[in-house]
Design an enzyme around this catalytic site. Sequence first.
Site, short mmCIF file in Angstrom:
data_model
loop_
_atom_site.label_atom_id
_atom_site.label_comp_id
_atom_site.label_asym_id
_atom_site.label_seq_id
_atom_site.Cartn_x
_atom_site.Cartn_y
_atom_site.Cartn_z
N ARG A 115 -2.69 -1.75 -3.21
CA ARG A 115 -3.81 -1.18 -3.17
C ARG A 115 -3.89 -0.07 -4.12
O ARG A 115 -2.73 0.53 -4.12
CB ARG A 115 -3.87 -0.69 -1.67
CG ARG A 115 -5.14 0.26 -1.40
CD ARG A 115 -4.78 0.77 -0.32
NE ARG A 115 -6.10 1.67 -0.11
CZ ARG A 115 -5.87 3.08 0.46
NH1 ARG A 115 -4.94 3.55 1.09
NH2 ARG A 115 -7.08 3.75 0.67
N ARG B 188 -11.76 15.64 7.93
CA ARG B 188 -12.70 15.91 6.81
C ARG B 188 -14.03 16.54 7.13
O ARG B 188 -14.60 15.78 8.28
CB ARG B 188 -12.81 14.83 5.82
CG ARG B 188 -11.30 14.60 5.08
CD ARG B 188 -11.37 13.69 4.13
NE ARG B 188 -10.37 12.46 4.78
CZ ARG B 188 -10.39 11.38 4.26
NH1 ARG B 188 -11.27 10.86 3.39
NH2 ARG B 188 -9.27 10.54 4.73
N ASN C 120 0.85 -1.22 -0.04
CA ASN C 120 -0.11 0.04 -0.06
C ASN C 120 0.99 1.37 0.06
O ASN C 120 1.47 1.74 1.01
CB ASN C 120 -0.90 -0.07 1.35
CG ASN C 120 -1.62 1.00 1.25
OD1 ASN C 120 -1.69 1.91 0.38
ND2 ASN C 120 -2.82 1.05 2.35
N GLU D 25 -8.33 -5.03 5.55
CA GLU D 25 -8.01 -4.66 4.13
C GLU D 25 -6.77 -5.18 3.42
O GLU D 25 -6.96 -5.74 2.25
CB GLU D 25 -7.86 -3.18 3.97
CG GLU D 25 -8.93 -2.27 4.55
CD GLU D 25 -8.93 -0.83 4.68
OE1 GLU D 25 -8.80 -0.30 5.69
OE2 GLU D 25 -9.44 0.08 3.68
N HIS E 99 -12.93 3.21 0.22
CA HIS E 99 -12.93 1.98 1.43
C HIS E 99 -13.54 0.85 0.95
O HIS E 99 -14.05 0.02 1.75
CB HIS E 99 -13.69 2.64 2.70
CG HIS E 99 -12.97 3.43 3.40
ND1 HIS E 99 -13.73 4.49 4.35
CD2 HIS E 99 -11.69 3.88 3.78
CE1 HIS E 99 -12.77 5.16 4.85
NE2 HIS E 99 -11.55 4.99 4.66
#
Length: 400
Positions: free
Chosen positions: A90, A240, A7, A387, A179
């Site tokens: 990823r 955010r 990743n 993940e 996601h």
Amino acid sequence: MIVLVINCGSSSIKYQLYEMPGKKVLARGLAEKVGEESSFLTHRRDDEKFEIAKPIPNHKIGIELILSCLTDASMGVLKNVKEIGAVGHRVVHGGERYSDAMRIDQDVLSCIEECCDLAPLHNPPNLIGIHECRNALPGVPMVAVFDTAFHQTLPRRAYMYALPYETYERYRIRKYGFHGTSHAYITHRAAEMLGKPVGGVNLVTCHLGNGCSMAAVRGGKSVDTTMGFTPLAGLVMGTRSGDIDPAIIPFLMSKPEYSKVAEIDKMLNKKSGLLGVSGASNDMRNLTEAARKDGENSRAQLAIDMFCYRVKSYIGQYMAVLGKADAICFTGGIGENSPHIRKQATDGLDLFGVVMDNEKNESQRGKEMDISMAGSKVKILVIPTDEEGWIAEETYTHVK
Ligand code: AMP
């Protein structure tokens, strides 16, 4: 087969080495501050942790250092990098093209490159990671696992924005969702926990971490999600904003301190959310502590209340979209570890048949559990996300 999962971010490279099938983790680690003088790598094998403070001026050196750790006589787990059978990467954005993981070839590389425009902070470092791994491991099959892929099943009415249609045709402006690896993994685990086939489950999945998103899943497929054209939309997140009235942006841009695009962008992505509202922290643990100390009128408490209210509102929306749900699933750092956020976000949902067992909710941390009351029509599940493990499985499936 040994599968390496990579990743690659703009200044970090996360990795995990698996033996497949069975998903046994052989080693994992993280190279941080790539490109800076203070770069370092943390490598882990079982319970052992090794800190390697070495200059990592670029991703090429980073990948080489990771491979040398994996084959090192004292901290490695491989004799030779040739033991690596496949690499799973990823990749944040696959645009409208990919609804599944893809074996990487020239065509896939071109598409990831085209999508750099849509994910300018993420796709370029993802691409660099792929190129450097291909150079270091020639001939080893590589697979791209996209964050957007799981949400490619959204119907048109859910992914379109009510903007002039040409903004979609010309600039590909639509909801993509992110996601996806986490929501896909949670969907599969939830189906197993419920004893149903994946194609037979309806779920509301809540990934609540520093970044937060939810998905409505019908028959194992994503039919709506809270993140949008970018990962800024939807829930209140660590830094955010999530959903806001879009007219706020031109209004603020008429004020001197927000007159530049870069300032607005920074404000929305880095200075908003839990941090912006509380003025204290983007970290839910700190906020919980601050709210306990400073009381219910504090800004920390306000940030928590807004966070939970937004999750609850979307649960309601997605229950209406699905008609019938088997479970609400919580994952991510907050979703897995914070009983009081799970409680506040589902409080009063008895009307939808969602009833929490408070004792079960408080009982354990970081483990798969059903925290709903016996007889609750809709189950409430806690499922730690994985993940990297999902990327390893997808990679193995595509190359075996
Ligand atoms: P993630 O991005 O999934 O690693 O999640 C990070 C978020 O999870 C941060 O806001 C952390 O404060 C939060 N978190 C981690 N552990 C806990 C905990 N025990 N209680 C509340 N929040 C937690």
